[in-house]
Design an enzyme around this catalytic site. Sequence first.
Site, mmCIF file in Angstrom:
data_model
loop_
_atom_site.group_PDB
_atom_site.id
_atom_site.type_symbol
_atom_site.label_atom_id
_atom_site.label_comp_id
_atom_site.label_asym_id
_atom_site.label_seq_id
_atom_site.Cartn_x
_atom_site.Cartn_y
_atom_site.Cartn_z
ATOM 1 C CB SER A 55 -7.908 3.309 2.994
ATOM 2 O OG SER A 55 -7.079 2.697 3.974
ATOM 3 C CB SER A 99 -8.288 0.624 5.881
ATOM 4 O OG SER A 99 -9.027 1.811 5.865
ATOM 5 C CE LYS A 145 -3.814 1.892 2.828
ATOM 6 N NZ LYS A 145 -4.645 1.647 4.033
#
Lengths: 466, 65
Positions: free
Chosen positions: A157, A181, A82
Amino acid sequence: MSLPKLAASSAADLGRRLARRELSPVEVVADSLARIERFDPKLNSFLTVTGESALADARTAEAEIAAGRHRGPLHGVPLGLKDIFDTAGVRTTSGSRILTANVPARDAPVVERLRAAGTIVLGKLNLHEFAYGTTTTNPHFGPCRNPWDLDRVPGGSSGGSGAALAAGLCHLSLGTDTGGSIRVPASVCGGVGLKPTFGRVPRGGVLPLAWSLDHVGPMTRCVEDAALLLCAVAGTDAGDAWSFRDGAEDFTADLERGVRGLTIGIPEPLFFDGLEPDVGQAAAKAIDVLERLGASTRLVTWPNVDRGYTAFHAMLASEASAFHRPWMGARPEDYGADVRAALEIGYFIPATAYLDARRVQLLLRDELDMIFEAADVLVTPALPRTAPPIGEPISREPTQSWTRFLAPFNLTGSPAISVPCGCDRLGLPIGLQIAGRPFDEATVLRVARAYERERGWPTLAPMARD
Amino acid sequence: MERTPHMSIEVLIEIARQQGIGLDAARALDLRARVESLLARLARVTDGLERGRQPAPGGPPRRPT
């Protein structure tokens, strides 16, 4: 030419074949890069691809394995990060315009650990701007799409991680989870996402969203991979004042022990309210499977859990707004509309209200400790629904928020995983959440693995299976 | 039922200004409803908390013994 069987392989299996020198890390990384080139124009899951360094690292891994310097079960396995984890010399944007040109000087400690374990970084993955949202409809880098239906969100996310795994673009990923997330994208992309105990994995070199709620954890396609990845990144670090001061553990040791003798708590109220019918049926079937495998189940009451989401929201808004204050003051127009609006709220929450929210947090922790005297894990749907279409408004209201079953475990800091438990009538994945006692990731993983072994899962989204 | 008076837009803009955040009247108007909603909800969920209930400490949760 991409090799579909290789792409669908678990990281654990891949690691075993790499260790036996049946495969070369160069071959595996080249396959991932070919799949990124082929599929990612449709998905937009990667913000940066570090192909040259990945191939160079693969050649190094190949030489090390050939020379007998094997680093462990993930040596030579490709992974995506990420884009919120600092990577030395590689742009780290946090999905924002503000950090578009940010190039860290050093790796985050968890990235250092992943490199030491021999994993190979393929690149940086799309996310909701600053990790403050659950859709990954990113206004600066474009929306990330769900491989199960390109018109739908991959969650967030850590949406790029969920999408890349489901399309077989990487074998492992590392995400962050402040209110769901990791588990949201795992659930809607048909993957496995583990939010470990708060403090289990250090957060130095990871851009904060809310200090007292942020967790770092594995995102994978199977439970064994999540356990292996957790082994690689867990452990204290001086760069995170709240990291847990204890030694590493082997989270794979109990994986195959099954669920016989365990008690599974089915919590009420809240967790089975307002579900899409297919989600409710899938969760009920999953609980039946666990009973059939020898677990006993019991209803447990979490008396004040319905206070949790609002307390969570107040803490999240206050802490995120505090962190972002310099940028919100200097360049608010550089934020996307939804994140800017969410951040603005935090400047008007009084300290007294924030402290009251933290009183609710301790109340929920104490109540959950009591529940775990009578149950080994809790099982719930991860989300009340499957993936929404891109552009559909996402509510942050406590009774409407699609993360309302997830955020309570950020407040309590308990480990919680999402594993696939079927599809709805549109063919969209559904996630099952299993939560456990603080620092008992081993039992959470054990239950998840028992269910996974019985239930099976196709691992890749249909678009990526050819 | 008695209606709670709205926060003043001017006060919102001033609170923001003191924290270095620019806020125009249109944004403040939109923000007011969301802030009031959150604070009202928070007041409801913290209502009745026992007096001795402390805030959660920072750091990891307790490890069960």
